[in-house]
Scaffold this motif. Structure first.
Motif, PDB file in Angstrom:
ATOM      1  N   GLY B 255       0.864  -1.179   0.000  1.00 49.56           N
ATOM      2  CA  GLY B 255       0.000   0.000   0.000  1.00 49.56           C
ATOM      3  C   GLY B 255       0.893   1.218   0.000  1.00 49.56           C
ATOM      4  O   GLY B 255       2.047   1.173   0.404  1.00 49.56           O
ATOM      5  N   MET B 256       0.354   2.296  -0.499  1.00 50.71           N
ATOM      6  CA  MET B 256       1.127   3.521  -0.635  1.00 50.71           C
ATOM      7  C   MET B 256       1.068   4.295   0.675  1.00 50.71           C
ATOM      8  O   MET B 256       0.056   4.902   0.993  1.00 50.71           O
ATOM      9  CB  MET B 256       0.520   4.309  -1.795  1.00 50.71           C
ATOM     10  CG  MET B 256       1.045   5.695  -1.974  1.00 50.71           C
ATOM     11  SD  MET B 256       2.754   5.768  -2.442  1.00 50.71           S
ATOM     12  CE  MET B 256       2.658   7.096  -3.626  1.00 50.71           C
ATOM     13  N   GLN B 257       2.109   4.198   1.494  1.00 51.05           N
ATOM     14  CA  GLN B 257       2.144   4.950   2.751  1.00 51.05           C
ATOM     15  C   GLN B 257       2.910   6.237   2.514  1.00 51.05           C
ATOM     16  O   GLN B 257       4.124   6.245   2.467  1.00 51.05           O
ATOM     17  CB  GLN B 257       2.764   4.101   3.861  1.00 51.05           C
ATOM     18  CG  GLN B 257       1.957   2.858   4.210  1.00 51.05           C
ATOM     19  CD  GLN B 257       0.516   3.162   4.635  1.00 51.05           C
ATOM     20  OE1 GLN B 257       0.149   4.304   4.918  1.00 51.05           O
ATOM     21  NE2 GLN B 257      -0.315   2.144   4.673  1.00 51.05           N
ATOM     22  N   THR B 258       2.168   7.315   2.346  1.00 53.48           N
ATOM     23  CA  THR B 258       2.808   8.596   2.058  1.00 53.48           C
ATOM     24  C   THR B 258       3.439   9.142   3.337  1.00 53.48           C
ATOM     25  O   THR B 258       3.077   8.719   4.442  1.00 53.48           O
ATOM     26  CB  THR B 258       1.778   9.610   1.540  1.00 53.48           C
ATOM     27  OG1 THR B 258       0.904   9.949   2.630  1.00 53.48           O
ATOM     28  CG2 THR B 258       0.949   9.037   0.398  1.00 53.48           C
ATOM     29  N   PRO B 259       4.347  10.090   3.200  1.00 51.32           N
ATOM     30  CA  PRO B 259       4.922  10.717   4.405  1.00 51.32           C
ATOM     31  C   PRO B 259       3.826  11.278   5.316  1.00 51.32           C
ATOM     32  O   PRO B 259       3.954  11.245   6.542  1.00 51.32           O
ATOM     33  CB  PRO B 259       5.791  11.845   3.841  1.00 51.32           C
ATOM     34  CG  PRO B 259       6.096  11.446   2.432  1.00 51.32           C
ATOM     35  CD  PRO B 259       4.924  10.632   1.956  1.00 51.32           C
ATOM     36  N   MET B 260       2.735  11.746   4.721  1.00 47.59           N
ATOM     37  CA  MET B 260       1.631  12.296   5.519  1.00 47.59           C
ATOM     38  C   MET B 260       0.935  11.207   6.316  1.00 47.59           C
ATOM     39  O   MET B 260       0.594  11.393   7.487  1.00 47.59           O
ATOM     40  CB  MET B 260       0.631  13.002   4.600  1.00 47.59           C
ATOM     41  CG  MET B 260       1.151  14.266   3.975  1.00 47.59           C
ATOM     42  SD  MET B 260       1.521  15.506   5.218  1.00 47.59           S
ATOM     43  CE  MET B 260      -0.142  15.829   5.788  1.00 47.59           C
ATOM     44  N   ASN B 261       0.710  10.056   5.679  1.00 48.87           N
ATOM     45  CA  ASN B 261       0.088   8.941   6.402  1.00 48.87           C
ATOM     46  C   ASN B 261       0.954   8.512   7.571  1.00 48.87           C
ATOM     47  O   ASN B 261       0.456   8.266   8.673  1.00 48.87           O
ATOM     48  CB  ASN B 261      -0.107   7.740   5.470  1.00 48.87           C
ATOM     49  CG  ASN B 261      -1.353   7.872   4.616  1.00 48.87           C
ATOM     50  OD1 ASN B 261      -2.254   8.644   4.949  1.00 48.87           O
ATOM     51  ND2 ASN B 261      -1.403   7.154   3.530  1.00 48.87           N
ATOM     52  N   LEU B 262       2.239   8.402   7.322  1.00 51.69           N
ATOM     53  CA  LEU B 262       3.139   7.904   8.368  1.00 51.69           C
ATOM     54  C   LEU B 262       3.230   8.900   9.525  1.00 51.69           C
ATOM     55  O   LEU B 262       3.242   8.520  10.691  1.00 51.69           O
ATOM     56  CB  LEU B 262       4.517   7.608   7.775  1.00 51.69           C
ATOM     57  CG  LEU B 262       4.480   6.491   6.718  1.00 51.69           C
ATOM     58  CD1 LEU B 262       5.835   6.333   6.044  1.00 51.69           C
ATOM     59  CD2 LEU B 262       4.016   5.163   7.321  1.00 51.69           C
ATOM     60  N   LEU B 263       3.253  10.175   9.183  1.00 53.84           N
ATOM     61  CA  LEU B 263       3.311  11.191  10.235  1.00 53.84           C
ATOM     62  C   LEU B 263       2.013  11.184  11.047  1.00 53.84           C
ATOM     63  O   LEU B 263       2.026  11.245  12.277  1.00 53.84           O
ATOM     64  CB  LEU B 263       3.540  12.558   9.573  1.00 53.84           C
ATOM     65  CG  LEU B 263       3.833  13.746  10.474  1.00 53.84           C
ATOM     66  CD1 LEU B 263       5.043  13.478  11.358  1.00 53.84           C
ATOM     67  CD2 LEU B 263       4.071  15.001   9.618  1.00 53.84           C
ATOM     68  N   SER B 264       0.888  11.102  10.379  1.00 54.97           N
ATOM     69  CA  SER B 264      -0.395  11.152  11.101  1.00 54.97           C
ATOM     70  C   SER B 264      -0.581   9.900  11.964  1.00 54.97           C
ATOM     71  O   SER B 264      -1.220   9.946  13.018  1.00 54.97           O
ATOM     72  CB  SER B 264      -1.560  11.335  10.137  1.00 54.97           C
ATOM     73  OG  SER B 264      -2.040  10.110   9.683  1.00 54.97           O
ATOM     74  N   ALA B 265       0.003   8.785  11.527  1.00 56.51           N
ATOM     75  CA  ALA B 265      -0.151   7.533  12.285  1.00 56.51           C
ATOM     76  C   ALA B 265       0.481   7.612  13.673  1.00 56.51           C
ATOM     77  O   ALA B 265       0.159   6.830  14.560  1.00 56.51           O
ATOM     78  CB  ALA B 265       0.459   6.376  11.500  1.00 56.51           C
ATOM     79  N   LYS B 266       1.373   8.559  13.876  1.00 61.49           N
ATOM     80  CA  LYS B 266       1.989   8.711  15.206  1.00 61.49           C
ATOM     81  C   LYS B 266       0.999   9.219  16.235  1.00 61.49           C
ATOM     82  O   LYS B 266       1.199   9.057  17.427  1.00 61.49           O
ATOM     83  CB  LYS B 266       3.135   9.738  15.129  1.00 61.49           C
ATOM     84  CG  LYS B 266       4.363   9.302  14.362  1.00 61.49           C
ATOM     85  CD  LYS B 266       5.486  10.277  14.737  1.00 61.49           C
ATOM     86  CE  LYS B 266       6.651  10.292  13.777  1.00 61.49           C
ATOM     87  NZ  LYS B 266       7.074   9.071  13.176  1.00 61.49           N
ATOM     88  N   TYR B 267      -0.057   9.898  15.778  1.00 63.41           N
ATOM     89  CA  TYR B 267      -0.900  10.647  16.715  1.00 63.41           C
ATOM     90  C   TYR B 267      -2.310  10.100  16.890  1.00 63.41           C
ATOM     91  O   TYR B 267      -3.093  10.663  17.633  1.00 63.41           O
ATOM     92  CB  TYR B 267      -0.989  12.113  16.260  1.00 63.41           C
ATOM     93  CG  TYR B 267       0.346  12.801  16.254  1.00 63.41           C
ATOM     94  CD1 TYR B 267       0.880  13.306  17.438  1.00 63.41           C
ATOM     95  CD2 TYR B 267       1.087  12.928  15.078  1.00 63.41           C
ATOM     96  CE1 TYR B 267       2.111  13.936  17.437  1.00 63.41           C
ATOM     97  CE2 TYR B 267       2.315  13.547  15.075  1.00 63.41           C
ATOM     98  CZ  TYR B 267       2.834  14.052  16.255  1.00 63.41           C
ATOM     99  OH  TYR B 267       4.063  14.662  16.257  1.00 63.41           O
ATOM    100  N   GLY B 268      -2.655   9.040  16.171  1.00 59.33           N
ATOM    101  CA  GLY B 268      -4.015   8.540  16.324  1.00 59.33           C
ATOM    102  C   GLY B 268      -4.268   7.363  15.414  1.00 59.33           C
ATOM    103  O   GLY B 268      -3.354   6.881  14.741  1.00 59.33           O
TER     104      GLY B 268
END
Ligand code: FES
Ligand SMILES: [Fe+2]
Lengths: 120, 412
Positions: B255-268
């Motif tokens: 799956g395409m995990q963009t830098p935005m997805n990875l960053l947001s995954a830290k917080y919720g």
């Protein structure tokens, strides 16, 4: 709980980003969506490229406040940070402003509550 | 967790309901729509609201069953009990409420001022002496059967419902009732739209995983591989004929995990397409959440006829589709979470999740109108279904059996 008074991290330096923050630091998801839809890819890309390296620092700074105590001067930065979510797919997946394999996104009307069905 | 044997996924589907093509008349035929109105929408339990939206005595909600032109008032009485009535004054039939929600001491008709308490009794008639032989006790608002399950309000427009709500919802049992009815859930966001398509096409799009790799190729393809979306069907059930389970890929880098997805995954954990670094709190999910499987994301269930309920840890997604006619429907999606954001990081995670799911839904909704037109003009008379699409067979079978059983009951 942290408050504005005991915030440990000071406000990140934003010089060079002022124009981007002003253009994309819009208060609602709907306004940020309109901004994307009315921009071209160059504009979106220059916003994305300028913001991305700074984003972790912005989020950590904003994250230290209770939500209702984020300083007013930082609101534009907060909204522009959220605008990055709005342009993510355009940059990283579509290489286009809109998704051409979905319905017109403006047909999906944001609801305000579970029973909200607009004017009946 | 993570033991190899635990990674086994459920069977992707089954040919147990047959392999033949299905006809498409039920999507476009006016006569069939009339049967659906009479034998399905008038007889099924229909999800119309959330109990927490009608919290204190006097709170009411007005729900329009567009399919039947029935306007329903749901109100909480002084005795704390929820009741449903036709939104119709028993004097000369005017609507009692027009706003979609509110709080009132009594339901007062705007036409001549008859007023009803929240239990539906007629309590005041201006200049009552003008009537010759009015028996106020007989002028009670016309009641509608109502029950609550999982915190959701269901109504049944039948004079006498064929099944209790709990019988209807099996195999969703008391454990689901407790988990979904937990007071921690709060509404987070949602959308609505109208489609020029039969209502069932919008349901169909959410009850099979075969479409995921292609339909979602520009958003989430890979993050939930089509091969990891198993089909369920429940042959014994009255109101829950089928559903779909979704599991992450064994290889988390898919799956395409963009830098935005990875960053947001830290917080919720709002996005279901990115493995979050922290989880939602979710009490009481034993027997509901498949947390012992390291890859499990959600199960969804078709609550017949028109609801797709996605159950996940700390997140509920409800898709409601209500026909206006055979060719037009109202679509709504709503999200509930067990946690409200209290920090900017969580807001950021939520924003990323909202936008991801919005774009994914826009893909799910993309095909219905074209399919409808193709069915309607006669270009397509039958459709083929594979074993991963077995929920569509289960749905079709239930549609026909519900109509037949109800018709048989009416025969003398
Ligand atoms: S119709 Fe309601 S008071 Fe006359
Ligand atoms: Fe989908």
């Amino acid at each position: 709980m942290s408050t504005a008074a005991n915030a440990t991290q000071s406000r990140p330096e934003i010089s060079g980003l002022e124009n981007h923050l002003a253009a994309w630091g819009l208060p609602t998801t709907e306004k940020r969506l309109s901004k994307r839809l009315s921009s071209n890819m160059e504009e979106v890309r220059s916003f994305y490229d300028a913001m991305l390296p700074r984003l972790p620092e912005f989020i950590e700074y904003l994250n230290q406040f209770p939500l209702d105590a984020i300083p007013k001067e930082a609101h534009q930065m907060a909204w522009a940070t959220l605008a990055m979510c709005e342009v993510d797919n355009a940059i990283n997946k579509w290489n286009d402003i809109t998704l051409d394999t979905g319905i017109d996104i403006l047909r999906m009307i944001p609801k305000k509550s579970f029973p909200d069905r607009g004017q009946q | 967790m993570g033991k190899i044997e635990n990674l086994a996924l459920p069977e992707i589907g089954s040919h147990a309901l047959g392999t033949g093509k299905l006809p498409v008349e039920q999507y476009v035929s006016q006569e069939f729509f009339e049967l659906e109105k009479e034998h399905i929408f008038r007889k099924s339990w229909l999800l119309v609201g959330r109990e927490s939206d009608v919290k204190v005595p006097g709170d009411y909600q007005n729900f329009m069953v567009d399919t039947l032109g029935v306007s329903v008032v749901i109100a909480r009485g002084k005795d704390q009990k929820l009741r449903a009535f036709y939104n119709a004054c028993t004097h000369r039939g005017a609507r009692l409420v027009n706003a979609s929600t509110g709080n009132v001491r009594a339901l007062v008709c705007n036409f001549h001022g008859w007023s009803f308490n929240l239990e539906g009794d007629l309590i005041n008639v201006p200049d009552a002496a003008l009537f010759a032989d009015l028996d106020q006790k007989q002028e009670h608002l016309k009641p509608i059967h109502l029950d609550v399950w999982g915190g959701f309000i269901f109504i049944n427009l039948a004079e006498k419902p064929e099944w209790t709500l709990r019988e209807y919802l099996k195999p969703l049992d008391d454990k689901f009732d407790r988990y979904l009815g937990n007071k921690d859930w709060s509404w987070s966001f949602g959308w609505r739209a109208k489609f020029k398509a039969n209502w069932k096409l919008i349901v169909d799009a959410q009850i099979e995983g075969y479409h995921v790799d292609m339909t979602h190729r520009k958003t989430i393809a890979g993050a939930i591989p089509g091969s990891n979306t198993a089909a369920y069907y429940f042959p014994e059930s009255i109101g829950v004929p089928c559903g779909v389970a979704a599991y992450r890929p064994e290889d988390v880098s898919r799956g395409m995990q963009t830098p935005m997805n990875l960053l947001s995954a830290k917080y919720g954990a709002t996005s279901i397409y990115t493995k979050p670094e922290r989880q939602f709190a979710a009490e009481g999910g034993e027997g509901v959440l498949k947390e012992d499987h390291p890859l499990w994301i959600f199960d969804n269930y078709l609550v017949f006829p028109n609801i797709v309920l996605f159950v996940q840890k700390g997140q509920i997604l409800i898709q409601r589709t209500l026909p206006i006619s055979a060719d037009e429907c109202i679509w709504e999606v709503d999200f509930y979470h067990t946690e409200r954001p209290t920090s900017f990081g969580h807001v950021f995670n939520m924003e990323q999740g909202v936008i991801q799911i919005r774009d994914v839904l826009s893909e799910d909704l993309y095909t219905a109108e074209g399919i409808h037109a193709n069915f309607k003009c006669g270009a397509i008379s039958h459709v083929s279904l594979n074993k991963q699409e077995v929920p569509l067979r289960a749905y079709y079978n239930r549609l026909l059996s519900a109509i037949e059983q109800d018709q048989a009951k009416e025969k003398p």
